[in-house]
Design a protein around this motif. Structure first.
Motif, PDB file in Angstrom:
ATOM      1  N   ASN A 181     -24.350  12.069  -1.381  1.00  0.00           N
ATOM      2  CA  ASN A 181     -23.386  11.969  -0.286  1.00  0.00           C
ATOM      3  C   ASN A 181     -23.852  11.155   0.918  1.00  0.00           C
ATOM      4  O   ASN A 181     -23.025  10.792   1.755  1.00  0.00           O
ATOM      5  CB  ASN A 181     -22.983  13.368   0.169  1.00  0.00           C
ATOM      6  N   TYR A 182     -25.146  10.871   1.007  1.00  0.00           N
ATOM      7  CA  TYR A 182     -25.645  10.104   2.150  1.00  0.00           C
ATOM      8  C   TYR A 182     -26.305   8.797   1.734  1.00  0.00           C
ATOM      9  O   TYR A 182     -26.279   7.835   2.488  1.00  0.00           O
ATOM     10  CB  TYR A 182     -26.635  10.932   2.977  1.00  0.00           C
ATOM     11  N   ARG A 217     -18.297  20.369  -2.258  1.00  0.00           N
ATOM     12  CA  ARG A 217     -18.827  21.677  -1.866  1.00  0.00           C
ATOM     13  C   ARG A 217     -19.211  22.491  -3.087  1.00  0.00           C
ATOM     14  O   ARG A 217     -20.171  23.247  -3.045  1.00  0.00           O
ATOM     15  CB  ARG A 217     -17.804  22.437  -1.046  1.00  0.00           C
ATOM     16  N   ALA A 265     -13.244  16.894  -1.410  1.00  0.00           N
ATOM     17  CA  ALA A 265     -14.060  17.712  -0.518  1.00  0.00           C
ATOM     18  C   ALA A 265     -14.441  19.013  -1.211  1.00  0.00           C
ATOM     19  O   ALA A 265     -15.567  19.479  -1.104  1.00  0.00           O
ATOM     20  CB  ALA A 265     -13.314  17.994   0.779  1.00  0.00           C
ATOM     21  N   ARG A 299     -21.961  19.952   6.113  1.00  0.00           N
ATOM     22  CA  ARG A 299     -21.594  18.896   7.052  1.00  0.00           C
ATOM     23  C   ARG A 299     -22.658  18.708   8.136  1.00  0.00           C
ATOM     24  O   ARG A 299     -22.776  17.632   8.708  1.00  0.00           O
ATOM     25  CB  ARG A 299     -20.247  19.181   7.700  1.00  0.00           C
ATOM     26  N   LEU A 315     -20.428  25.353   8.832  1.00  0.00           N
ATOM     27  CA  LEU A 315     -20.327  24.153   7.989  1.00  0.00           C
ATOM     28  C   LEU A 315     -21.729  23.661   7.604  1.00  0.00           C
ATOM     29  O   LEU A 315     -22.189  22.626   8.098  1.00  0.00           O
ATOM     30  CB  LEU A 315     -19.579  23.050   8.743  1.00  0.00           C
TER      31      LEU A 315
END
Length: 147
Positions: A137-138, A17, A13, A78, A75
């Motif tokens: 990430n997606y 970031r 994580a 996120r 966030l």
């Protein structure tokens, strides 16, 4: 108590970031702040005071976006799907409604204001969203398990 839910290890994580520069996080936060202030000024008065028979679908949806924008301040990575949703619906409106009305010369009374606000989002969101992060990430990342 042991959690059975899959979670991202803290090191992973942290590295996710770290691959987005700090200045980019502040740009994202500024985008969420713009949603908080702009949508808040427009939607909260409608939510608080409306006709009892008002349908309220669009104000309710936009109020949901407004509420989630507060989480985006804390966030920003996120909550990227919220900004992607903003970009998606504004692009759909621009292509399916805005440009055809513009070219036909048949515009509703709110057209100028709507076109400005929505076109601004279509122009700014691609500049704000960190697309390399979205890709990693997606799109490229393995999906969640099905069973």
């Amino acid at each position: 108590m042991v959690s059975t839910a899959a979670s991202v290890p803290p090191a992973a994580a942290s590295s996710a970031r770290d691959d987005v520069p700090l200045w980019r996080l502040y740009v994202l936060r500024a985008s969420y702040l713009l949603l908080v202030v702009g949508l808040g000024a427009m939607i909260v008065p409608i939510i608080v005071s409306h006709e009892p028979t008002a349908r309220g679908v669009i104000p309710s949806l936009l109020c949901g976006v407004w509420l989630l924008s507060f989480i985006g301040l804390k966030l920003p990575l996120r909550m990227l799907p919220l900004l992607m949703f903003e970009f998606a619906w504004k692009t759909v409106w621009l292509l399916a409604f805005g440009l055809p009305q513009w070219f036909s010369g048949q515009q509703p009374p709110t057209f100028a204001e709507d076109m400005f606000n929505i076109a601004l989002g279509v122009i700014l969101m691609p500049l704000v969203i960190p697309w390399a992060y979205v890709w990693r990430n997606y799109v490229k990342a393995p999906g969640d398990r099905w069973r």
